[in-house]
Motif scaffolding. Structure first.
Motif, PDB file in Angstrom:
ATOM      1  N   ARG A 144      -2.098  -4.068  -4.537  1.00  0.00           N
ATOM      2  CA  ARG A 144      -3.063  -3.429  -3.640  1.00  0.00           C
ATOM      3  C   ARG A 144      -3.916  -2.427  -4.415  1.00  0.00           C
ATOM      4  NH1 ARG A 144      -1.058   0.151   1.446  1.00  0.00           N
ATOM      5  NH2 ARG A 144      -0.134   1.324  -0.301  1.00  0.00           N
ATOM      6  N   ALA A 145      -3.296  -1.696  -5.328  1.00  0.00           N
ATOM      7  CA  ALA A 145      -4.046  -0.753  -6.166  1.00  0.00           C
ATOM      8  C   ALA A 145      -5.012  -1.489  -7.077  1.00  0.00           C
ATOM      9  CB  ALA A 145      -3.085   0.097  -6.988  1.00  0.00           C
ATOM     10  N   TYR A 146      -4.596  -2.645  -7.626  1.00  0.00           N
ATOM     11  CA  TYR A 146      -5.495  -3.402  -8.491  1.00  0.00           C
ATOM     12  C   TYR A 146      -6.692  -3.933  -7.707  1.00  0.00           C
ATOM     13  CZ  TYR A 146      -7.472  -7.072 -11.355  1.00  0.00           C
ATOM     14  OH  TYR A 146      -8.359  -7.868 -12.039  1.00  0.00           O
ATOM     15  N   TYR A 147      -6.448  -4.492  -6.533  1.00  0.00           N
ATOM     16  CA  TYR A 147      -7.566  -4.958  -5.709  1.00  0.00           C
ATOM     17  C   TYR A 147      -8.482  -3.791  -5.345  1.00  0.00           C
ATOM     18  CZ  TYR A 147      -5.120  -9.425  -5.175  1.00  0.00           C
ATOM     19  OH  TYR A 147      -4.507 -10.639  -5.413  1.00  0.00           O
ATOM     20  N   SER A 148      -7.896  -2.611  -5.145  1.00  0.00           N
ATOM     21  CA  SER A 148      -8.706  -1.422  -4.883  1.00  0.00           C
ATOM     22  C   SER A 148      -9.551  -1.057  -6.099  1.00  0.00           C
ATOM     23  CB  SER A 148      -7.810  -0.247  -4.488  1.00  0.00           C
ATOM     24  OG  SER A 148      -7.124  -0.507  -3.274  1.00  0.00           O
ATOM     25  N   MET A 149      -9.000  -1.231  -7.296  1.00  0.00           N
ATOM     26  CA  MET A 149      -9.792  -1.003  -8.506  1.00  0.00           C
ATOM     27  C   MET A 149     -10.994  -1.940  -8.551  1.00  0.00           C
ATOM     28  SD  MET A 149      -7.150  -0.307 -11.686  1.00  0.00           S
ATOM     29  CE  MET A 149      -8.507  -0.249 -12.863  1.00  0.00           C
ATOM     30  N   LEU A 150     -10.795  -3.176  -8.139  1.00  0.00           N
ATOM     31  CA  LEU A 150     -11.905  -4.128  -8.146  1.00  0.00           C
ATOM     32  C   LEU A 150     -12.993  -3.722  -7.162  1.00  0.00           C
ATOM     33  CD1 LEU A 150     -10.073  -7.591  -8.402  1.00  0.00           C
ATOM     34  CD2 LEU A 150     -11.217  -6.321 -10.223  1.00  0.00           C
ATOM     35  N   THR A 151     -12.602  -3.327  -5.944  1.00  0.00           N
ATOM     36  CA  THR A 151     -13.631  -2.932  -4.987  1.00  0.00           C
ATOM     37  C   THR A 151     -14.320  -1.636  -5.417  1.00  0.00           C
ATOM     38  OG1 THR A 151     -12.044  -1.747  -3.563  1.00  0.00           O
ATOM     39  CG2 THR A 151     -12.485  -4.075  -3.054  1.00  0.00           C
ATOM     40  N   LEU A 152     -13.574  -0.728  -6.050  1.00  0.00           N
ATOM     41  CA  LEU A 152     -14.184   0.504  -6.535  1.00  0.00           C
ATOM     42  C   LEU A 152     -15.171   0.198  -7.655  1.00  0.00           C
ATOM     43  CD1 LEU A 152     -14.417   3.582  -6.521  1.00  0.00           C
ATOM     44  CD2 LEU A 152     -12.441   3.661  -8.070  1.00  0.00           C
ATOM     45  N   ASP A 153     -14.779  -0.654  -8.580  1.00  0.00           N
ATOM     46  CA  ASP A 153     -15.637  -0.976  -9.712  1.00  0.00           C
ATOM     47  C   ASP A 153     -16.887  -1.728  -9.261  1.00  0.00           C
ATOM     48  OD1 ASP A 153     -16.033  -1.310 -12.713  1.00  0.00           O
ATOM     49  OD2 ASP A 153     -16.084  -3.391 -12.047  1.00  0.00           O
ATOM     50  N   LEU A 154     -16.722  -2.715  -8.398  1.00  0.00           N
ATOM     51  CA  LEU A 154     -17.836  -3.588  -8.025  1.00  0.00           C
ATOM     52  C   LEU A 154     -18.693  -3.018  -6.905  1.00  0.00           C
ATOM     53  CD1 LEU A 154     -15.881  -6.974  -8.040  1.00  0.00           C
ATOM     54  CD2 LEU A 154     -17.540  -6.234  -9.752  1.00  0.00           C
ATOM     55  N   PHE A 155     -18.054  -2.357  -5.930  1.00  0.00           N
ATOM     56  CA  PHE A 155     -18.764  -1.959  -4.717  1.00  0.00           C
ATOM     57  C   PHE A 155     -18.749  -0.459  -4.447  1.00  0.00           C
ATOM     58  CE2 PHE A 155     -17.179  -6.323  -4.092  1.00  0.00           C
ATOM     59  CZ  PHE A 155     -18.388  -6.984  -3.911  1.00  0.00           C
ATOM     60  N   GLY A 156     -18.009   0.298  -5.257  1.00  0.00           N
ATOM     61  CA  GLY A 156     -18.040   1.750  -5.127  1.00  0.00           C
ATOM     62  C   GLY A 156     -17.213   2.317  -4.003  1.00  0.00           C
ATOM     63  N   LEU A 157     -16.286   1.532  -3.442  1.00  0.00           N
ATOM     64  CA  LEU A 157     -15.465   2.038  -2.343  1.00  0.00           C
ATOM     65  C   LEU A 157     -14.079   1.421  -2.397  1.00  0.00           C
ATOM     66  CD1 LEU A 157     -15.412  -0.594  -0.353  1.00  0.00           C
ATOM     67  CD2 LEU A 157     -17.523   0.343   0.539  1.00  0.00           C
ATOM     68  N   VAL A 158     -13.185   2.037  -1.633  1.00  0.00           N
ATOM     69  CA  VAL A 158     -11.809   1.553  -1.518  1.00  0.00           C
ATOM     70  C   VAL A 158     -11.408   1.611  -0.047  1.00  0.00           C
ATOM     71  CG1 VAL A 158      -9.388   2.132  -2.011  1.00  0.00           C
ATOM     72  CG2 VAL A 158     -11.084   2.172  -3.852  1.00  0.00           C
ATOM     73  N   PHE A 159     -10.711   0.582   0.402  1.00  0.00           N
ATOM     74  CA  PHE A 159     -10.127   0.570   1.748  1.00  0.00           C
ATOM     75  C   PHE A 159      -8.679   1.052   1.666  1.00  0.00           C
ATOM     76  CE2 PHE A 159     -13.441  -2.699   2.049  1.00  0.00           C
ATOM     77  CZ  PHE A 159     -14.077  -2.327   3.220  1.00  0.00           C
ATOM     78  N   VAL A 160      -8.334   2.019   2.485  1.00  0.00           N
ATOM     79  CA  VAL A 160      -6.964   2.543   2.531  1.00  0.00           C
ATOM     80  C   VAL A 160      -6.353   2.159   3.865  1.00  0.00           C
ATOM     81  CG1 VAL A 160      -5.489   4.574   2.440  1.00  0.00           C
ATOM     82  CG2 VAL A 160      -7.542   4.453   1.007  1.00  0.00           C
ATOM     83  N   LYS A 161      -5.241   1.454   3.769  1.00  0.00           N
ATOM     84  CA  LYS A 161      -4.585   0.969   4.968  1.00  0.00           C
ATOM     85  C   LYS A 161      -3.134   0.689   4.645  1.00  0.00           C
ATOM     86  CE  LYS A 161      -5.049  -2.906   8.221  1.00  0.00           C
ATOM     87  NZ  LYS A 161      -5.984  -3.920   8.727  1.00  0.00           N
ATOM     88  N   ASN A 162      -2.217   1.142   5.487  1.00  0.00           N
ATOM     89  CA  ASN A 162      -0.792   0.951   5.231  1.00  0.00           C
ATOM     90  C   ASN A 162      -0.116   0.007   6.214  1.00  0.00           C
ATOM     91  OD1 ASN A 162      -0.493   2.764   2.966  1.00  0.00           O
ATOM     92  ND2 ASN A 162      -0.844   4.430   4.414  1.00  0.00           N
TER      93      ASN A 162
END
Length: 561
Positions: A144-162
């Motif tokens: 989940r953290a790695y996918y968040s790195m991808l969205t941060l790198d490509l799109f400038g945001l992260v989704f947080v959801k548990n």
């Protein structure tokens, strides 16, 4: 991951995406089948978390965004008939892309599907009895953290959801960086050390932390005129790189192209990779994408060929020429590996099928290969396969040699089938009957050479430690010694390090973040003059914004789109 993980997944029918924006998953079968052991059940839960990676790393998804947007790769409208695709590849390269680009949309969707599956696993694994559930839980959270790195790198945001029932919180900048960092740190103690590279390990987490800290200045202030690389961030890059190097678990490959061979799953240079072995139904797109449609790499599969996709730009090629002066760039074994002997021995025009392998690296000039007529390969009188100069027979252009030129651009002349030097870095899978399917080679996410070069960069950025950085770079160069290694460098600067990263990691989907971090992304190169810093991230797909319209202000388009 073993083959049985995917068998379990097929039996269970675990997960289906419901919403790309809300990150909801529907559990189709919570019992996982009555005949499964506890261990098979937990393996079936973790499998979907990784299963989207081959699709994300497909040639028109993550590759297109990270390479065709840069000075390394260009994909013109081939021959006026192929790869037009409504101009999306021209726009991607020229930085005129928009929110309706289908490759951007597909990449977004696939990453969020992977993240959603990770969230489902995070919620399900604690209920499982098998001891491996603890490790898999750490992997799911790390992914989940790695996918968040991808969205941060490509799109400038992260989704947080548990929880699968929640609406995701959207974070950016410093908050997003801190979230990803804290997640990787939280899971690292429970990760294994030796189950990779297709699964997230301690070394994989360290490599992602090093990459995260190295890009922290970019992620904190995306449109900065000059990035602030904090010394404490660079210390962390060095710390995690030191952990990997001193672990003794990984080693630099003597043969550069072996890193990208069919059997690279066991290559000790790989730290974290997309598990692409054929039994897991991988794809061969990294190998087929660039080479000619009249290059047929496999004697036993006459339908397996290339597609005349992207080439390298002259700008990128000239960095090799400028580096080696009066010597041909092939003096560097990372540039080219000759496998077809007719280039240097014209008498070798008949080759036994199992002995035939196409050349690797950057392919220039007239290409030789298996000659195909009427759908079958031509044979010599002794039963071996005829090897000769290739022409564009498959394009009904037998008058046009497969003779790759340095010139490639968006003009009619520069967009012909033969324009641009091509890249064959990953080995063409010997099991790929169509040329597109059954890719055996794992696709690299992080490898040891990157660890050395990230450490070198951190040393330069922190304290201008040119000597330390030079030692790291030359360690990597000297390791490629199955033939004559590239000559050692005598000095090191940030510009030289950027050039070296281009030589070592071309076609590996790190060029765009490298260019941004080194302040090169607003530059000018073949067919690209746009200097808008807002293009450092991609637009949020319009479909995602439309899908979230029921929550006012929830998902806003990135600036400049």
């Amino acid at each position: 991951m073993k083959k049985k993980i995917y068998t379990t997944l097929a039996l269970a029918g675990l997960l289906v995406l419901n919403s790309c924006t809300d990150l909801n998953e529907i559990i189709l079968d919570e019992t996982f089948g009555s005949n499964l052991t506890d261990k098979q059940a937990v393996e079936g839960i973790i499998a979907p978390v990784y299963a989207r990676l081959p699709d994300i790393f497909n040639h028109t998804n993550h590759f297109a965004l990270q390479e065709i947007s840069t000075d390394e790769a260009i994909l013109p409208y081939r021959g006026g008939t192929d790869w037009g695709d409504n101009g999306i590849y021209l726009a991607m390269h020229a930085h005129t892309h928009g929110a309706n680009d289908p490759n951007i949309r597909n990449t977004w969707n696939l990453i969020l599907q992977g993240m959603s599956r990770a969230i489902t696993a995070i919620n399900t694994l604690p209920t499982m009895n098998d001891p491996s559930a603890k490790t898999f839980l750490a992997e799911a959270r790390g992914m989940r953290a790695y996918y968040s790195m991808l969205t941060l790198d490509l799109f400038g945001l992260v989704f947080v959801k548990n929880d699968v029932g929640e609406t995701s919180k959207i974070i950016r900048g410093e908050e997003a960086f801190e979230y990803i960092k804290s997640e990787l740190l939280a899971v690292e103690p429970n990760l294994e050390t030796n189950v990779g590279p297709g699964r997230l390990t301690k070394g994989g987490a360290w490599s992602l932390l090093a990459r995260l800290y190295l890009n922290a200045a970019v992620y904190r202030d995306r449109y900065a005129t000059q990035f602030n690389f904090k010394p404490e961030d660079m210390d962390k890059v060095i710390e995690y790189c030191d952990k990997i190097i001193s672990s003794g678990q990984y080693q630099l490959s003597r043969d550069y192209f072996a890193i990208f061979n069919d059997d690279n799953h066991d290559n000790k240079e790989l730290i974290f990779a997309v598990d692409q072995r054929a039994e897991l139904n991988g794809h061969n797109r990294m190998a087929y994408f660039s080479i000619s449609g009249d290059q047929f790499p496999l004697y036993n599969f006459p339908a397996a060929n290339g597609t005349d996709g992207p080439a390298i730009t002259s700008d990128y090629y000239r960095t090799w020429v400028n580096a080696y002066g009066d010597k041909d760039p092939s003096v560097d074994p990372r540039f080219y590996k000759q496998n077809i002997s007719i280039y240097t021995n014209p008498a070798d025009s008949c080759v036994a099928g199992p002995d035939f392998n196409i050349d690797r690296g950057i392919l220039r000039g007239q290409q030789y290969g298996l000659v195909r007529k009427n759908g079958v390969f031509v044979k010599c009188s002794n039963g071996n396969f005829k090897v000769a100069k290739l022409n564009y027979d498959t394009r009904n252009r037998s008058d046009l040699p497969v003779n790759f030129s340095e010139k490639v651009d968006f003009t009619v002349e520069g967009s012909n089938y033969n324009t641009g030097y091509r890249v064959e870095k990953y080995q063409f899978s010997k099991k790929s009957a169509s040329g597109r399917n059954f890719g055996d080679a794992d696709i690299v996410i992080t490898r040891l050479a990157d660890i050395y070069l990230m450490r070198a960069e951190a040393k330069l950025r922190k304290s201008n430690d040119a000597a330390g950085a030079l030692a790291d770079v030359n360690t990597v160069r000297a390791a490629r010694n199955i033939t004559t290694p590239p000559p050692a460098l005598a000095t090191m600067t940030l510009d030289l390090l950027f050039r070296e990263r281009g030589f070592e990691f071309y076609w590996e989907m790190v060029r765009r973040p490298d260019m941004i971090r080194f302040g090169k992304y607003e530059g000018t190169w073949t067919e690209k003059t746009n200097n808008d810093p807002k293009k450092r991230i991609f637009p949020i797909p319009q479909t995602a914004i439309d899908g979230a319209s029921n929550i006012p202000g929830y998902l806003k388009q990135n600036e400049g789109y």
